[in-house]
Design an enzyme around this catalytic site. Structure first.
Site, short mmCIF file in Angstrom:
data_model
loop_
_atom_site.label_atom_id
_atom_site.label_comp_id
_atom_site.label_asym_id
_atom_site.label_seq_id
_atom_site.Cartn_x
_atom_site.Cartn_y
_atom_site.Cartn_z
N MET A 23 0.84 -1.20 0.00
CA MET A 23 0.00 0.00 0.00
C MET A 23 0.88 1.26 0.00
SD MET A 23 -3.41 -0.96 2.09
CE MET A 23 -2.78 -0.80 3.73
N GLY A 24 2.13 1.09 -0.41
CA GLY A 24 3.02 2.24 -0.53
C GLY A 24 3.60 2.67 0.81
N HIS A 27 9.21 1.09 2.93
CA HIS A 27 10.30 1.14 3.92
C HIS A 27 11.14 -0.14 3.75
CE1 HIS A 27 7.87 -1.74 6.12
NE2 HIS A 27 6.87 -0.88 6.16
N HIS A 30 9.36 -3.53 3.16
CA HIS A 30 8.91 -3.80 1.79
C HIS A 30 10.11 -4.16 0.90
CE1 HIS A 30 5.72 -0.78 3.14
NE2 HIS A 30 5.01 -1.83 2.82
N LYS A 144 5.14 -9.92 9.42
CA LYS A 144 4.59 -8.86 10.27
C LYS A 144 3.06 -8.92 10.27
CE LYS A 144 4.15 -4.28 11.44
NZ LYS A 144 3.06 -3.87 10.62
N ASP A 145 2.46 -9.26 9.11
CA ASP A 145 1.00 -9.42 9.02
C ASP A 145 0.70 -10.92 8.94
OD1 ASP A 145 -0.03 -6.48 8.49
OD2 ASP A 145 1.81 -6.74 7.35
N GLN A 148 -2.73 -12.18 8.07
CA GLN A 148 -2.99 -11.89 6.65
C GLN A 148 -2.36 -12.97 5.76
OE1 GLN A 148 -2.99 -7.90 4.57
NE2 GLN A 148 -0.86 -8.45 4.32
N VAL A 171 11.12 -7.15 9.25
CA VAL A 171 12.29 -6.28 9.34
C VAL A 171 12.01 -5.26 10.46
CG1 VAL A 171 13.72 -4.60 8.12
CG2 VAL A 171 12.85 -6.61 6.93
N SER A 180 6.96 -0.22 9.90
CA SER A 180 5.58 -0.12 9.43
C SER A 180 5.37 1.26 8.82
CB SER A 180 4.63 -0.29 10.62
OG SER A 180 3.35 0.18 10.29
P1 AMP Z 1 1.56 -2.90 3.49
O1 AMP Z 1 2.11 -1.89 2.53
O2 AMP Z 1 1.60 -2.47 4.91
O3 AMP Z 1 0.22 -3.43 3.06
O4 AMP Z 1 2.55 -4.13 3.43
C1 AMP Z 1 2.86 -4.75 2.21
C2 AMP Z 1 3.63 -6.01 2.50
O5 AMP Z 1 4.82 -5.68 3.23
C3 AMP Z 1 2.83 -6.98 3.40
O6 AMP Z 1 3.06 -8.30 2.92
C4 AMP Z 1 3.45 -6.76 4.74
O7 AMP Z 1 3.34 -7.88 5.60
C5 AMP Z 1 4.89 -6.48 4.38
N1 AMP Z 1 5.57 -5.77 5.47
C6 AMP Z 1 5.13 -4.66 6.12
N2 AMP Z 1 5.99 -4.33 7.11
C7 AMP Z 1 6.99 -5.24 7.06
C8 AMP Z 1 8.18 -5.46 7.83
N3 AMP Z 1 8.51 -4.66 8.83
N4 AMP Z 1 8.97 -6.51 7.51
C9 AMP Z 1 8.65 -7.35 6.50
N5 AMP Z 1 7.54 -7.20 5.74
C10 AMP Z 1 6.72 -6.17 6.02
#
Ligand code: AMP
Length: 275
Positions: A23-24, A27, A30, A144-145, A148, A171, A180
């Site tokens: 979702m952009g 960091h 990602h 982290k999710d 999900q 991470v 996050s």
């Molecule tokens: P999001 O943009 O928050 O929807 O996350 C996109 C993907 O990145 C999802 O599969 C998350 O689980 C993963 N993600 C988010 N934060 C982290 C993290 N700290 N370490 C590893 N993967 C992450």
């Protein structure tokens, strides 16, 4: 969709496609998913789409950080092949009123599902569409999710997709805070207090013994509250079913999971307790 055509031609040429949906507000968390994909596949697709149907709280959706220029720069630097940046009407051409509903069983009612009603239906709606468009061989998502990942695993089985799901490690910042997109909304003071989430999970991991787990949870909740965090949940659960475990036999694979608010920012984290 042009993208689908391009990917089909790459696949016809024998290329393996890896997909990282996001979702952009990108960091290093990602980035680690993108690196895993780039290491093991020939073509890495990253999507950035803030999916409206997975936000149960409209204010959370409105406040979700948007850093698209920075994200594009990061993707260019990292060497990702394709950025897929769809509009809402490309993902949901018939609107969001009549989208499919998925049978997620008990997974939908516990932990995140309990506190974010409808969230995992939204996750399935967007992932189903994205998988249809991108048609990847490999899918990279973050531990982290954790819940999900289990939901998406179930979706993959339900829709009989051949994509291979890779759950990649969380991470963290050097002090342990899980990275996050929401962290950028924390004040410096709240950022320090948020660290209690990681400390509590680590403490559970270090002190878990067979038998009753009640005190670990009570102490953990207390520590969160002492740091002005308002927990939705802190639970120890079976790592594959996410059913709560209150009395451990010393063998079952366990995971501790937490979700807590610090002011209006909601953070989640988890830790596997044994392997
Ligand atoms: P999001 O943009 O928050 O929807 O996350 C996109 C993907 O990145 C999802 O599969 C998350 O689980 C993963 N993600 C988010 N934060 C982290 C993290 N700290 N370490 C590893 N993967 C992450």
């Amino acid at each position: 969709m042009e993208l689908a055509g391009y990917i089909i031609s790459c696949k016809a040429a024998g290329k393996k496609t890896g997909f990282v949906p996001t979702m952009g507000a990108l960091h290093p968390g990602h980035q680690s998913l993108l690196e895993s994909s780039m290491l093991s596949t020939d073509l890495t697709v990253c999507s950035i789409f803030i999916n409206p149907t997975q936000f149960n709280d409209p204010a959370d959706f409105r406040r979700y950080p948007l850093t698209i220029e920075q994200d594009v720069y990061l993707l260019e630097q990292s060497g990702v092949d394709i950025l897929f940046l769809p509009e809402v009407n490309e993902i949901y051409p018939n609107g969001t009123g009549q989208l499919p509903q998925y049978d997620l069983g008990n997974l939908e009612d516990i932990l995140e599902g309990k506190y974010r009603p409808g969230h995992f239906q939204g996750v399935c709606q967007v992932m189903h569409r994205l998988l249809d468009v991108v048609q990847p061989n490999h899918l990279y998502m973050g531990q982290k999710d954790y819940q999900q990942c289990l939901v998406v695993k179930r979706l993959i089985q339900m829709i009989e997709s051949n994509v291979v799901l890779h759950t990649c490690p969380t991470v963290r910042e050097s002090d342990g805070l899980a990275m996050s997109s929401r962290n950028m909304r924390l004040t410096e003071q709240d950022r320090k207090k948020a660290l209690a989430i990681h400390d509590v999970l680590k403490n559970i991991k270090e002190n878990i013994r067979p038998g009753s787990l009640g005190k670990l949870i009570t102490d953990g909740r207390m520590k969160l509250e002492q740091n002005d965090l308002v927990p939705d949940y802190l639970e120890i659960a079976h790592a594959s079913s996410l059913q709560p475990v209150t009395n451990w036999d010393g063998n079952a694979p366990l995971i501790a999971l937490a979700a807590a608010y610090i002011h209006e920012v909601r953070l989640i984290d988890n830790m596997r307790l044994n392997d």
